[in-house]
Design a protein around this motif. Sequence first.
Motif, mmCIF file in Angstrom:
data_model
loop_
_atom_site.group_PDB
_atom_site.id
_atom_site.type_symbol
_atom_site.label_atom_id
_atom_site.label_comp_id
_atom_site.label_asym_id
_atom_site.label_seq_id
_atom_site.Cartn_x
_atom_site.Cartn_y
_atom_site.Cartn_z
ATOM 1 N N ARG A 166 93.494 -8.369 48.406
ATOM 2 C CA ARG A 166 93.308 -7.501 47.242
ATOM 3 C C ARG A 166 92.420 -6.315 47.575
ATOM 4 N N GLU A 167 92.972 -5.253 48.081
ATOM 5 C CA GLU A 167 92.176 -4.086 48.421
ATOM 6 C C GLU A 167 91.954 -3.221 47.185
ATOM 7 N N PRO A 168 90.785 -2.582 47.074
ATOM 8 C CA PRO A 168 90.547 -1.706 45.932
ATOM 9 C C PRO A 168 91.427 -0.457 45.991
ATOM 10 N N ARG A 169 91.615 0.189 44.859
ATOM 11 C CA ARG A 169 92.370 1.434 44.828
ATOM 12 C C ARG A 169 91.665 2.488 45.677
ATOM 13 N N PRO A 170 92.426 3.419 46.290
ATOM 14 C CA PRO A 170 91.793 4.467 47.089
ATOM 15 C C PRO A 170 90.731 5.196 46.279
ATOM 16 N N GLY A 171 89.560 5.297 46.849
ATOM 17 C CA GLY A 171 88.467 5.988 46.184
ATOM 18 C C GLY A 171 87.681 5.136 45.217
ATOM 19 N N ALA A 172 88.183 3.936 44.906
ATOM 20 C CA ALA A 172 87.488 3.069 43.951
ATOM 21 C C ALA A 172 86.296 2.394 44.616
ATOM 22 N N ARG A 173 85.272 2.104 43.849
ATOM 23 C CA ARG A 173 84.088 1.436 44.347
ATOM 24 C C ARG A 173 83.846 0.169 43.527
ATOM 25 N N THR A 174 83.460 -0.879 44.210
ATOM 26 C CA THR A 174 83.151 -2.129 43.518
ATOM 27 C C THR A 174 81.714 -2.504 43.787
ATOM 28 N N ALA A 175 81.034 -2.997 42.761
ATOM 29 C CA ALA A 175 79.638 -3.396 42.902
ATOM 30 C C ALA A 175 79.572 -4.811 43.459
ATOM 31 N N THR A 176 78.795 -4.979 44.526
ATOM 32 C CA THR A 176 78.605 -6.307 45.099
ATOM 33 C C THR A 176 77.843 -7.187 44.125
ATOM 34 N N ARG A 177 78.223 -8.464 44.066
ATOM 35 C CA ARG A 177 77.601 -9.404 43.146
ATOM 36 C C ARG A 177 76.904 -10.508 43.923
ATOM 37 N N PRO A 178 75.939 -11.211 43.281
ATOM 38 C CA PRO A 178 75.169 -12.228 44.003
ATOM 39 C C PRO A 178 75.890 -13.559 44.131
ATOM 40 N N LEU A 179 75.634 -14.226 45.249
ATOM 41 C CA LEU A 179 76.146 -15.556 45.533
ATOM 42 C C LEU A 179 74.974 -16.403 46.011
ATOM 43 N N PHE A 180 74.684 -17.500 45.298
ATOM 44 C CA PHE A 180 73.600 -18.410 45.681
ATOM 45 C C PHE A 180 74.200 -19.642 46.350
ATOM 46 N N LEU A 181 73.516 -20.136 47.379
ATOM 47 C CA LEU A 181 74.041 -21.227 48.192
ATOM 48 C C LEU A 181 73.046 -22.375 48.265
ATOM 49 N N GLY A 182 73.511 -23.583 47.907
ATOM 50 C CA GLY A 182 72.691 -24.777 48.024
ATOM 51 C C GLY A 182 72.847 -25.402 49.396
ATOM 52 N N THR A 183 71.818 -26.150 49.833
ATOM 53 C CA THR A 183 71.824 -26.710 51.171
ATOM 54 C C THR A 183 70.869 -27.900 51.236
ATOM 55 N N TYR A 184 70.712 -28.459 52.444
ATOM 56 C CA TYR A 184 69.688 -29.472 52.712
ATOM 57 C C TYR A 184 68.691 -28.894 53.711
ATOM 58 N N THR A 185 67.416 -29.003 53.386
ATOM 59 C CA THR A 185 66.366 -28.506 54.279
ATOM 60 C C THR A 185 65.738 -29.609 55.113
ATOM 61 N N THR A 186 65.925 -30.865 54.718
ATOM 62 C CA THR A 186 65.328 -31.991 55.433
ATOM 63 C C THR A 186 66.350 -32.575 56.400
ATOM 64 N N GLY A 187 66.184 -32.274 57.677
ATOM 65 C CA GLY A 187 67.089 -32.805 58.684
ATOM 66 C C GLY A 187 68.483 -32.235 58.633
ATOM 67 N N GLY A 188 68.678 -31.159 57.882
ATOM 68 C CA GLY A 188 70.012 -30.612 57.755
ATOM 69 C C GLY A 188 70.203 -29.262 58.404
ATOM 70 N N GLY A 189 69.143 -28.471 58.482
ATOM 71 C CA GLY A 189 69.249 -27.154 59.073
ATOM 72 C C GLY A 189 69.142 -26.023 58.081
ATOM 73 N N GLY A 190 69.206 -26.328 56.782
ATOM 74 C CA GLY A 190 69.031 -25.288 55.787
ATOM 75 C C GLY A 190 67.561 -24.924 55.637
ATOM 76 N N ARG A 191 67.299 -23.727 55.118
ATOM 77 C CA ARG A 191 65.920 -23.261 54.961
ATOM 78 C C ARG A 191 65.508 -23.088 53.511
ATOM 79 N N GLY A 192 66.451 -23.199 52.621
ATOM 80 C CA GLY A 192 66.159 -23.011 51.207
ATOM 81 C C GLY A 192 67.430 -22.589 50.494
ATOM 82 N N ILE A 193 67.286 -21.935 49.348
ATOM 83 C CA ILE A 193 68.432 -21.449 48.588
ATOM 84 C C ILE A 193 68.901 -20.143 49.212
ATOM 85 N N GLY A 194 70.110 -20.149 49.758
ATOM 86 C CA GLY A 194 70.643 -18.935 50.354
ATOM 87 C C GLY A 194 71.024 -17.920 49.298
ATOM 88 N N VAL A 195 70.803 -16.651 49.604
ATOM 89 C CA VAL A 195 71.183 -15.556 48.715
ATOM 90 C C VAL A 195 72.082 -14.611 49.495
#
Length: 406
Positions: A54-83
Amino acid sequence: MNTPTNTRTNTPTPTTPTNAVANRRAFIGAVLAGAALSVTPAFPASARTAPVGREPRPGARTATRPLFLGTYTTGGGGRGIGVAGYDPVTGAITARTVITGVADPSYLAVHPSGNTLYAADEQNPGAVTSVALDPGGTFRVLNSRSTGGAGPCHLSVHPGGRWLLSANYTSGSVAVHPVAADGSLGERTDLVAHRTPAPGPGQYGPHAHQIVTTPDGGHVLAVDLGNDTVYTYRLDQTAGKLTQVSYAALRPGAGPRHLTFHPGGRFAYLACEVSNTAVVCGYDPATGTLTPGAPQSTGTGSGVSYPAQFLVTADGRFAYLANRGHNSLTRYAVEGGGASLRLLDTVPVGGDFPRHIAFSPDGGLLFAANQNSGSVTVFQVDRVSGGLRSAGRPFAAPVAVCALPL
């Protein structure tokens, strides 16, 4: 259930802000414009999806939106809530930062106002944590409260915004916390243990895996994998107390994990992890009674597949099921006004062990958090056929167990 098993093992003030929509828009704009953040970088700057489709129309601009990511920090390799940020048209994901200071934030939910993020701290003892999403683009960990149990793996905010509900997997109980005006959490007002019926075959006790409010707002449902049961409660919205109304027993050994309602509010679709089946349930808003139907195929064959979670499109025409063992997404046609599911096909998820799936707010994208491959894959959703098309290469995210696009 974390399969393979994860070994870790007063009346509140109303929270409706005077300008919630404006605040949320300001926050999104600030954080994704690269505003100074009060947290540390999370992922390599080069990590992103390769957009296709789904490519945007020529010249069109789209605003990036936030995505939060859950993980494990204990023995898993994650560092916290990813943004991260994502393009709502192409599905391209760009790494931003990480919210540190939150232990094992395996499941995430946002307040209806959009001003506060909540995380289930899947530890023993367990906790829930509130994080302010400030209009200036910064994050502040507000506070954490004990859930009174072990291994909380799911939480949800009651639609009124005044109560946070959480499910303790390891100890088989559900908890209620009041939400203050600033989004922080008060001391727990209730804790209910699932004691009956007896645990199902191969289970050593109850395992509460989900707690969610019904679409009509009249009841709260708690799905318990260990007891093969879905409990129906009423929530006293003044005292924050749960009163059991009824329970629905699944077939022994079903291992129900998560349910998702059809937008019509009279049917729900239940992913049964242990039996590798899907179940359509009728729901009576007047009594809160849930009536499970016969188990049906997930389309993954006879092997162990650990189905995790359903999604249903906003128009109620299609449903999707994440299968962790099969590493696929099953597509169903929804028929009979929500009363039945017709299996259409399965699509490779492009990662290993899809623990959680979520739609973008407009329903045009589907995100899958793949725990074992440490990745998030994105699909573009065809509005007519319900077909899924990959939106590019997987996005690297350590121990990705939850994806929450806003």
